[in-house]
Write an enzyme that holds these catalytic residues in place. Structure first.
Site, PDB file in Angstrom:
ATOM      1  N   LYS A   1       1.057  -1.122  -0.014  1.00 66.18           N
ATOM      2  CA  LYS A   1       0.149   0.078  -0.033  1.00 66.18           C
ATOM      3  C   LYS A   1       0.991   1.149   0.001  1.00 66.18           C
ATOM      4  O   LYS A   1       1.821   1.473   0.852  1.00 66.18           O
ATOM      5  CB  LYS A   1      -0.745  -0.115   1.334  1.00 66.18           C
TER       6      LYS A   1
HETATM    7  C1  E4P Z   1      -8.375   0.496   3.849  1.00 65.87           C
HETATM    8  O1  E4P Z   1      -7.760   0.347   3.252  1.00 65.87           O
HETATM    9  C2  E4P Z   1      -8.349   2.179   4.506  1.00 65.87           C
HETATM   10  O2  E4P Z   1      -7.390   2.443   5.052  1.00 65.87           O
HETATM   11  C3  E4P Z   1      -9.533   2.209   5.623  1.00 65.87           C
HETATM   12  O3  E4P Z   1     -10.627   1.378   4.804  1.00 65.87           O
HETATM   13  C4  E4P Z   1     -10.081   3.450   6.067  1.00 65.87           C
HETATM   14  O4  E4P Z   1     -10.937   3.436   6.894  1.00 65.87           O
HETATM   15  P1  E4P Z   1     -11.288   4.661   7.777  1.00 65.87           P
HETATM   16  O5  E4P Z   1     -11.690   5.808   7.296  1.00 65.87           O
HETATM   17  O6  E4P Z   1     -12.456   4.276   8.578  1.00 65.87           O
HETATM   18  O7  E4P Z   1     -10.263   4.862   8.736  1.00 65.87           O
END
Ligand code: E4P
Length: 217
Positions: free
Chosen positions: A83
């Site tokens: 990522k």
């Molecule tokens: C996933 O890859 C993201 O980091 C995550 O869905 C972010 O979610 P949030 O906005 O609830 O922290």
């Protein structure tokens, strides 16, 4: 639509993987912190439980260090998706890693043009954050519609991974639009199974079956 679980909690991952309905996992530094576990230890354990893509996030902000981190993360297991953030350095890293055959998930996407850049950089996944857009009175799902249209216009292979999902309605809308993946927190995923009429109907069927005095086995 594929279902990823958005957590680094191994118990939740194991429980929901046992349904046979999980296609992958996403983590981020905040979810790692919440798990209270060591980063490499928990990511390795998740990769042992889940066959599909497991997103592990880089934390450097410059291309050179991010690339080193990405290569180290990609070495953990074959199903790691590295990522990277949606920045110039992140997209440069995405391009290099993708050219090397590494799956990359470009995260923190908040506009359709950012998603277009991710696709051009060869990302396996782009993660638009619908919940965080809704939080500031912008329409998260309208962004998913725009990205779907653009990716279909050009046949991009990059998968739209709907992130920052907060409710079953987000999952429903993502499926209506034709998003490729939704990454879903464990509590929201559990809610997808529930309907009061299912519970009520099942209770009636069980009672009526008992009244017949018959058995199947
Ligand atoms: C996933 O890859 C993201 O980091 C995550 O869905 C972010 O979610 P949030 O906005 O609830 O922290």
């Amino acid at each position: 639509m594929k279902f990823f679980i958005d957590t680094a909690d191994i118990d939740d991952i194991k429980e929901l993987a046992a349904t046979g309905l999980l296609d992958g996992v996403t983590t981020n530094p905040s979810l790692i912190k919440k798990s209270g576990r060591k980063f490499f230890e928990v990511i390795e354990e998740i990769c042992g439980v889940i066959e599909g893509p497991v997103s592990a996030e880089t934390v450097a902000t410059d291309h050179k260090t991010m690339l080193e981190e990405g290569r180290r993360l990609a070495g953990i297991a074959k199903n790691i998706a590295v990522k990277v953030p949606l920045t110039v350095d992140g997209l440069k890293t995405c391009k290099t890693l993708s050219d090397d055959g590494v799956m990359v998930n470009v995260t923190l996407c908040f506009s359709a043009t950012q998603a277009l850049l991710s696709a051009k950089a060869g990302a396996a996944f782009v993660s638009p954050f619908v919940g965080r857009l809704d939080d500031i009175s912008e329409d998260g799902m309208a962004l998913i519609e725009d990205i779907r249209l653009i990716f279909d216009n050009y046949d991009f292979a990059t998968e739209i991974l709907v992130a920052s999902v907060r409710s079953p309605m987000h999952v429903l809308e993502a499926a209506r639009i034709g998003a490729d993946v939704a990454t879903i927190p464990a509590d929201v995923l559990r809610k997808l199974f529930d309907h009061p009429l299912t519970d009520k109907g099942l209770a009636t069927f069980i009672q009526d079956w008992e009244d017949t005095g018959e058995s199947i086995l």
